[in-house]
Design a protein around this motif. Structure first.
Motif, PDB file in Angstrom:
ATOM      1  N   GLU A 109      59.895 -23.317 -15.787  1.00 46.45           N
ATOM      2  CA  GLU A 109      59.962 -22.024 -15.460  1.00 46.45           C
ATOM      3  C   GLU A 109      59.193 -20.670 -14.940  1.00 46.45           C
ATOM      4  N   GLN A 110      58.419 -21.319 -16.470  1.00 47.72           N
ATOM      5  CA  GLN A 110      56.934 -20.362 -16.491  1.00 47.72           C
ATOM      6  C   GLN A 110      55.792 -20.736 -15.285  1.00 47.72           C
ATOM      7  N   LEU A 111      55.678 -21.312 -14.744  1.00 47.14           N
ATOM      8  CA  LEU A 111      54.717 -22.129 -14.264  1.00 47.14           C
ATOM      9  C   LEU A 111      54.706 -21.643 -12.494  1.00 47.14           C
ATOM     10  N   GLN A 112      56.251 -22.046 -12.720  1.00 49.61           N
ATOM     11  CA  GLN A 112      57.175 -21.369 -11.469  1.00 49.61           C
ATOM     12  C   GLN A 112      56.860 -20.079 -11.140  1.00 49.61           C
ATOM     13  N   GLY A 113      57.017 -19.202 -11.533  1.00 52.71           N
ATOM     14  CA  GLY A 113      56.391 -18.032 -11.830  1.00 52.71           C
ATOM     15  C   GLY A 113      55.129 -17.197 -11.384  1.00 52.71           C
ATOM     16  N   SER A 117      51.824 -15.978  -7.460  1.00 58.60           N
ATOM     17  CA  SER A 117      50.741 -14.976  -7.643  1.00 58.60           C
ATOM     18  C   SER A 117      49.708 -15.792  -8.054  1.00 58.60           C
ATOM     19  N   GLN A 118      49.423 -17.055  -8.697  1.00 58.56           N
ATOM     20  CA  GLN A 118      48.405 -17.969  -7.983  1.00 58.56           C
ATOM     21  C   GLN A 118      48.126 -19.424  -7.804  1.00 58.56           C
ATOM     22  N   GLU A 119      47.457 -19.346  -6.394  1.00 66.90           N
ATOM     23  CA  GLU A 119      47.467 -20.228  -5.327  1.00 66.90           C
ATOM     24  C   GLU A 119      46.973 -21.192  -6.294  1.00 66.90           C
ATOM     25  N   ASP A 120      45.770 -21.560  -7.196  1.00 69.05           N
ATOM     26  CA  ASP A 120      45.900 -23.000  -7.779  1.00 69.05           C
ATOM     27  C   ASP A 120      47.014 -23.607  -8.525  1.00 69.05           C
ATOM     28  N   ILE A 121      47.738 -22.744  -9.238  1.00 64.96           N
ATOM     29  CA  ILE A 121      48.435 -23.404  -9.786  1.00 64.96           C
ATOM     30  C   ILE A 121      50.046 -23.887  -8.751  1.00 64.96           C
ATOM     31  N   ALA A 122      49.666 -23.506  -8.023  1.00 66.70           N
ATOM     32  CA  ALA A 122      50.606 -24.017  -6.461  1.00 66.70           C
ATOM     33  C   ALA A 122      50.433 -24.657  -6.360  1.00 66.70           C
ATOM     34  N   GLN A 123      49.085 -24.682  -6.525  1.00 64.25           N
ATOM     35  CA  GLN A 123      48.519 -26.392  -5.780  1.00 64.25           C
ATOM     36  C   GLN A 123      48.782 -27.594  -6.426  1.00 64.25           C
ATOM     37  N   LEU A 125      51.019 -27.244  -9.163  1.00 62.51           N
ATOM     38  CA  LEU A 125      52.301 -28.431  -9.609  1.00 62.51           C
ATOM     39  C   LEU A 125      52.646 -28.935  -8.232  1.00 62.51           C
ATOM     40  N   GLN A 126      52.404 -28.750  -6.867  1.00 61.46           N
ATOM     41  CA  GLN A 126      52.597 -29.456  -6.094  1.00 61.46           C
ATOM     42  C   GLN A 126      52.167 -30.826  -6.116  1.00 61.46           C
ATOM     43  N   THR A 127      50.705 -31.368  -6.585  1.00 65.13           N
ATOM     44  CA  THR A 127      50.598 -32.785  -6.766  1.00 65.13           C
ATOM     45  C   THR A 127      51.017 -33.683  -8.160  1.00 65.13           C
ATOM     46  N   ILE A 128      52.212 -32.431  -9.215  1.00 60.70           N
ATOM     47  CA  ILE A 128      52.209 -33.452 -10.004  1.00 60.70           C
ATOM     48  C   ILE A 128      53.498 -34.337  -9.976  1.00 60.70           C
ATOM     49  N   ASP A 129      53.805 -35.497 -10.398  1.00 64.34           N
ATOM     50  CA  ASP A 129      54.857 -36.063  -9.695  1.00 64.34           C
ATOM     51  C   ASP A 129      55.677 -36.203 -11.182  1.00 64.34           C
ATOM     52  N   LEU A 130      55.647 -35.998 -12.553  1.00 66.58           N
ATOM     53  CA  LEU A 130      56.418 -36.308 -13.577  1.00 66.58           C
ATOM     54  C   LEU A 130      54.850 -34.983 -14.455  1.00 66.58           C
ATOM     55  N   LEU A 131      56.408 -34.022 -15.060  1.00 68.38           N
ATOM     56  CA  LEU A 131      56.048 -32.383 -15.951  1.00 68.38           C
ATOM     57  C   LEU A 131      56.203 -33.150 -17.182  1.00 68.38           C
ATOM     58  N   ILE A 132      55.084 -32.823 -18.390  1.00 65.45           N
ATOM     59  CA  ILE A 132      55.770 -33.029 -20.083  1.00 65.45           C
ATOM     60  C   ILE A 132      55.515 -31.877 -20.452  1.00 65.45           C
ATOM     61  N   ASP A 133      56.775 -31.125 -20.202  1.00 68.62           N
ATOM     62  CA  ASP A 133      56.161 -29.012 -20.374  1.00 68.62           C
ATOM     63  C   ASP A 133      57.109 -28.872 -21.418  1.00 68.62           C
ATOM     64  N   GLY A 134      56.438 -27.682 -21.915  1.00 72.48           N
ATOM     65  CA  GLY A 134      56.703 -26.989 -23.180  1.00 72.48           C
ATOM     66  C   GLY A 134      55.511 -26.598 -24.393  1.00 72.48           C
TER      67      GLY A 134
END
Length: 176
Positions: A109-113, A117-123, A125-134
């Motif tokens: 949810e932090q990354l989505q926020g 405003s940060q295109e590199d973070i959006a990019q 996120l779009q390439t990741i198949d599996l996220l292990i967060d926290g």
């Protein structure tokens, strides 16, 4: 995808890992981490200085020289601190038929926020198949949950390939 090869500051890399995600993986450890979790498994990656600077093309060449890898795992440090070049690397790996797993101290949810405003973070996120967060939380440390260091960390599929990887992890957990 940019036509040039951006640079990444890495603490290191490891081929043939079976402990950084499902299957045999090529792992890149990003240098630099704003979270600096107490008890972190990789405290040497916290400072944004040090490590070794490589181009995305150099890292991709190392990946390709390691046959049998199912994909790449982005770890750290904090991969999202170098989201632009790592998104470029992840896109190259996916174009070559590999999958992408990413560990982060942020929650999705932090990354989505941030991605708003940060295109590199959006990019990235779009390439990741599996996220292990926290973040790693020492008081919630566990040795029983596959591919997680603390109980608060989540395994989140972001693509159909991520769904398959998560199912593989579930099968692994069921055998424990």
């Amino acid at each position: 995808m940019p036509k040039w090869s951006p640079l990444v500051r890495l603490a290191g890399w490891q081929a043939d890992s079976a402990v950084d995600g499902p299957g045999l993986r090529f792992v890149v450890f990003a240098q630099g981490c704003p979270h600096r979790c107490p008890g972190c498994h990789n405290p040497e990656t916290h400072l944004p200085i040090g490590g070794k600077v490589l181009s995305v093309d150099q890292i991709f060449d190392l990946y390709q020289q390691s046959p049998g890898q199912e994909g790449i795992t982005l770890s750290g440090g904090e991969p999202f601190a170098q989201a632009g070049p790592l998104a470029f690397l992840a896109a190259k790996v996916k174009a070559a038929g590999g999958d992408v797993v990413c560990y982060t101290g942020y929650v999705l949810e932090q990354l989505q926020g941030l991605a708003q405003s940060q295109e590199d973070i959006a990019q990235l996120l779009q390439t990741i198949d599996l996220l292990i967060d926290g973040p790693f939380i020492l008081a919630q440390r566990t040795l029983t949950l596959p591919f997680r260091g603390s109980r608060n960390q989540r395994i989140i599929p972001l693509t159909p390939t991520g769904d398959k990887l998560a199912a593989e992890i579930d099968r692994c957990r069921d055998r424990l």
